[in-house]
Design an enzyme around this catalytic site. Structure first.
Site, short mmCIF file in Angstrom:
data_model
loop_
_atom_site.label_atom_id
_atom_site.label_comp_id
_atom_site.label_asym_id
_atom_site.label_seq_id
_atom_site.Cartn_x
_atom_site.Cartn_y
_atom_site.Cartn_z
N GLY A 151 0.76 -1.08 -0.06
CA GLY A 151 -0.17 0.01 0.03
C GLY A 151 0.85 1.46 -0.06
CG HIS A 184 2.87 0.45 -5.38
ND1 HIS A 184 3.08 1.57 -4.69
CD2 HIS A 184 3.30 -0.63 -4.94
CE1 HIS A 184 3.68 1.06 -3.56
NE2 HIS A 184 4.11 -0.06 -3.59
CD GLN A 201 6.87 -8.24 3.94
OE1 GLN A 201 6.26 -8.88 3.48
NE2 GLN A 201 7.33 -7.12 3.22
N GLY A 215 8.30 -5.40 -8.75
CA GLY A 215 9.25 -4.44 -9.33
C GLY A 215 10.58 -4.91 -9.02
CB SER A 262 10.50 3.67 -1.91
OG SER A 262 10.29 3.23 -0.53
NE ARG A 316 10.57 0.48 4.82
CZ ARG A 316 10.31 -0.65 4.67
NH1 ARG A 316 10.61 -1.15 3.20
NH2 ARG A 316 9.98 -1.53 5.55
#
Ligand code: AMP
Length: 280
Positions: free
Chosen positions: A31, A37, A61, A147, A185, A187
């Site tokens: 998400g 994405h 993970q 990706g 990303s 992040r």
């Protein structure tokens, strides 16, 4: 677009569609959807009758001191992005529906999960392989899209599909970047504007390394120079710089025709990964 939360419900819907001969594309994500994405979704929509996107921040993970709690979860934004991109099913499972109380079966790659990101994130790929194999069994896709930004993940998932006889084509999709070159990303939202600008230096350094590879420079010299260039990025700390065979992730040799140069770098306290594939 249908939003589904229960694994059995998605399984049933897909089973019915596959009986009618429909092909299914799966795009697994955590998400906070961005253009990276979206490129995967677009590819899936163009190659399949039905596209399933999963949005799930998979707890198994993440290591104990990682960003599981802090990871962005803008659900309404994600729903909108999926609708806009002609996704047919958005799968939003919960920890409760995916992991039963007695959950105890894990998938682990005994070779590829120990290197590169696996050194500092020892349980990461076990969590990835386990959740991806669950998603494969739930969505039963014809094709699954990953990706190349997460290059090691792509190779591991491809190997898993082969090793465990998943009848699924694993498709790698090119890295989508900001104008500056910074790999997109979820992040990146942790980075300040300044840090984002600085972090673009990582890609510039990778491009230079690729140029040197194409000129036939020795791998150890390329690595040395890359290290120097990345350390010049403000507040950077190198987790690893690796030159690996792009097919099997063995350590690259000077004779290799296709090499992936992969890095993990902390900029401030944000860990970023990036890579570039170089072919002779
Ligand atoms: P994530 O939500 O970060 O787990 O990513 C979900 C999928 O999107 C993974 O297969 C990633 O490799 C892929 N992905 C993430 N960022 C990018 C990007 N910048 N370009 C291409 N694919 C990406």
């Amino acid at each position: 677009m249908k939003i589904i939360k229960k694994p059995e419900e998605l399984q049933k819907a897909i089973e019915a569609l596959k009986k009618k001969g429909k092909t299914v594309g799966l795009v697994p994500t955590m998400g906070a959807l961005h253009a990276g994405h979206i490129s995967l979704m677009k590819k899936s929509v163009s190659q399949n009758d039905i596209t399933v996107v999963s949005v799930y921040v998979n707890p198994i993970q993440f290591g104990p001191n990682e960003d599981y709690e802090r990871y962005p979860r803008p659900v309404e934004h994600d729903i909108k992005v999926c609708k806009e991109n002609k996704v047919d099913f958005l799968f939003l499972p919960t920890n409760e529906t995916l992991y039963n109380d007695n959950f105890s079966t894990y998938i682990y790659n005994n070779k590829l999960a120990k290197i590169m990101c696996g050194v500092t994130r020892p349980i990461h790929f076990q969590g990835v392989c386990t959740v991806v194999s669950k998603l494969f069994n739930i969505a039963m896709p014809t094709r699954a899209y990953f990706g190349l930004k997460d290059y090691q993940q792509y190779v591991i998932v491809k190997q898993m599909a082969k090793d465990l006889n998943f009848n699924i084509k694993v498709i790698g999709c090119a890295i989508v970047r900001e104008k500056s070159g910074l790999a997109m990303s979820s992040r990146n939202t942790y980075l300040s504007q300044q840090a984002k600008q600085d972090a673009a230096g990582i890609y510039k350094s990778l491009c230079l390394a690729k140029q040197q590879f194409c000129e036939g420079k020795k791998l150890k010299d390329i690595k040395k120079k890359l290290e120097k260039n990345i350390l010049a990025v403000a507040e950077s700390k190198i987790d690893y710089i690796e030159l690996r065979n792009s097919e099997n992730l063995d350590l690259a040799a000077d004779k290799d025709k296709s090499v992936v140069i992969a890095v993990a770098v902390k900029v401030g306290n944000v860990r970023l990964i990036d890579n570039i594939v170089c072919k002779k």
